[in-house]
Scaffold this motif. Structure first.
Motif, mmCIF file in Angstrom:
data_model
loop_
_atom_site.group_PDB
_atom_site.id
_atom_site.type_symbol
_atom_site.label_atom_id
_atom_site.label_comp_id
_atom_site.label_asym_id
_atom_site.label_seq_id
_atom_site.Cartn_x
_atom_site.Cartn_y
_atom_site.Cartn_z
ATOM 1 N N ASP A 133 42.574 40.258 43.313
ATOM 2 C CA ASP A 133 42.007 39.413 42.151
ATOM 3 C C ASP A 133 40.611 39.526 42.704
ATOM 4 O OD1 ASP A 133 40.527 37.660 40.766
ATOM 5 O OD2 ASP A 133 42.363 36.267 40.483
ATOM 6 N N LEU A 134 39.845 40.549 42.138
ATOM 7 C CA LEU A 134 38.373 40.651 42.691
ATOM 8 C C LEU A 134 37.462 39.432 42.471
ATOM 9 C CD1 LEU A 134 36.395 42.576 43.705
ATOM 10 C CD2 LEU A 134 35.818 43.399 41.154
ATOM 11 N N GLY A 135 37.844 38.872 41.274
ATOM 12 C CA GLY A 135 36.995 37.591 41.013
ATOM 13 C C GLY A 135 37.224 36.388 41.881
ATOM 14 N N ARG A 136 38.484 36.368 42.570
ATOM 15 C CA ARG A 136 38.771 35.382 43.375
ATOM 16 C C ARG A 136 38.071 35.655 44.617
ATOM 17 N NH1 ARG A 136 42.954 31.793 45.069
ATOM 18 N NH2 ARG A 136 41.997 30.090 46.570
ATOM 19 N N GLY A 159 40.044 40.417 37.644
ATOM 20 C CA GLY A 159 38.519 39.860 37.419
ATOM 21 C C GLY A 159 38.346 38.838 36.554
ATOM 22 N N ASP A 160 39.615 38.028 36.310
ATOM 23 C CA ASP A 160 39.519 36.998 35.214
ATOM 24 C C ASP A 160 38.738 35.763 35.667
ATOM 25 O OD1 ASP A 160 40.896 38.730 33.425
ATOM 26 O OD2 ASP A 160 42.880 37.874 33.928
ATOM 27 N N LEU A 182 40.009 49.529 34.987
ATOM 28 C CA LEU A 182 39.435 48.460 35.876
ATOM 29 C C LEU A 182 39.334 47.306 35.090
ATOM 30 C CD1 LEU A 182 36.531 51.228 36.452
ATOM 31 C CD2 LEU A 182 37.639 50.213 38.225
ATOM 32 N N PRO A 183 38.825 46.187 35.745
ATOM 33 C CA PRO A 183 38.863 44.854 35.206
ATOM 34 C C PRO A 183 38.131 44.893 33.943
ATOM 35 C CG PRO A 183 38.452 44.778 37.802
ATOM 36 C CD PRO A 183 38.280 45.968 37.214
ATOM 37 N N GLU A 184 38.553 43.855 33.063
ATOM 38 C CA GLU A 184 37.821 43.956 31.728
ATOM 39 C C GLU A 184 36.336 43.586 31.644
ATOM 40 O OE1 GLU A 184 38.650 42.032 27.331
ATOM 41 O OE2 GLU A 184 40.259 42.123 28.854
ATOM 42 N N HIS A 185 36.264 42.358 32.571
ATOM 43 C CA HIS A 185 35.051 41.565 32.832
ATOM 44 C C HIS A 185 34.260 42.363 34.041
ATOM 45 C CE1 HIS A 185 36.384 39.119 29.985
ATOM 46 N NE2 HIS A 185 37.719 38.781 30.446
ATOM 47 N N LEU A 210 33.952 46.823 28.805
ATOM 48 C CA LEU A 210 33.023 46.139 29.199
ATOM 49 C C LEU A 210 31.715 45.916 28.495
ATOM 50 C CD1 LEU A 210 32.777 48.773 32.350
ATOM 51 C CD2 LEU A 210 33.921 46.346 32.457
ATOM 52 N N LEU A 211 31.184 44.767 28.995
ATOM 53 C CA LEU A 211 29.816 44.379 28.198
ATOM 54 C C LEU A 211 28.943 45.139 29.072
ATOM 55 C CD1 LEU A 211 30.250 40.312 27.703
ATOM 56 C CD2 LEU A 211 30.500 42.454 26.140
#
Length: 259
Positions: A133-136, A159-160, A182-185, A210-211
């Motif tokens: 979990d890259l976000g964590r 990456g949630d 890759l993570p959506e965010h 991705l944005l």
């Protein structure tokens, strides 16, 4: 996706085994003092220097125990260092300013700027341990600039869980794994990202939604030996792409890179 049940996790005990600082972690990640014969605790500045770059490569880690790492701290000698310019520049030292007591517990995670967990065995035990979990990770280590996770048997990057503070990450290496997307965010999670290395992820077929308008610093992208078929997501308005490697991929249209 919990990862703390792995048999050999990267946790507080592992971190302080790699970087012993005159104290030992208990099972809950807290520090226990050594006998009085031990040398004096290091200064806060010494801790900053030692924990800036963590090399946990080739350690056979099978997962990451985020909770333990978040609680991990080290005893330091504060003294006159509490008011120095070096300490003032780092938010992790805010509670040390003005203190002159001999020993204080300093959290380690906010000090880490580079983390190398390459060539480990995250997929050895179960499905959960092969997911990172890259976000964590960026939330627990808010100062991270470089993250290296190459060749560690990773099957997924999440990456949630968005960090409360903007990530400082500029380099992400997830090459030589089994990641299919890759993570959506990712662009929101890492708005300052300059180098993305993801080659030799042979299952990577899906393009992240991705944005990309927030991704203005991306300069180097390495996607060779993947199954990617779309590169339009890496070309935001104003991007400064200087190098893109998509060799040995089924990509048939590179025109978005030429505009």
């Amino acid at each position: 996706h919990p990862q703390h049940n792995s048999s050999n996790p990267f946790d507080a005990a592992a971190l302080l085994r790699l970087y012993p600082f005159g104290s030992t972690p208990s099972s809950d990640g807290q520090q226990q003092p050594q006998p009085s014969t031990q040398i004096l605790p290091p200064t806060a500045l010494a801790a900053v220097t030692a924990f800036r770059s963590i090399n946990g490569a080739l350690e056979d880690f099978t997962g990451i125990d985020f909770d333990s790492l978040q609680r991990c701290s080290v005893g330091v000698s504060v003294g006159a260092m509490a008011n120095s310019t070096t300490l003032d520049r780092r938010s992790s030292f805010s509670k040390l300013r003005g203190m002159t007591d001999a020993n204080r517990q300093l959290p380690i995670a906010p000090l880490v700027e580079e983390l190398n967990l390459g060539n480990n065995t995250f997929s050895q035990d179960d499905t959960d341990s092969s997911y990172v979990d890259l976000g964590r990770l960026l939330s627990v280590f808010p100062a991270l600039q470089h993250v290296l996770l190459s060749g560690s048997g990773i099957h997924g990057i999440g990456g949630d869980a968005l960090s409360p503070q903007p990530s400082k990450l500029t380099r992400l290496d997830v090459s030589n794994n089994s990641i299919n997307r890759l993570p959506e965010h990712l662009s929101q999670l890492c708005p300052l990202l300059m180098q993305l290395t993801a080659f030799a992820n042979h299952k990577m077929t899906e393009s992240p939604q991705l944005l990309s308008s927030t991704w203005l610093h991306l300069a180097v992208v390495e996607l060779s030996r993947t199954s990617t078929t779309d590169v339009s997501w890496m070309v935001p308005s104003g991007a400064c792409l200087s190098s893109v490697d998509v060799t040995r991929t089924p990509l048939s249209d590179i025109s978005p890179l030429l505009t």
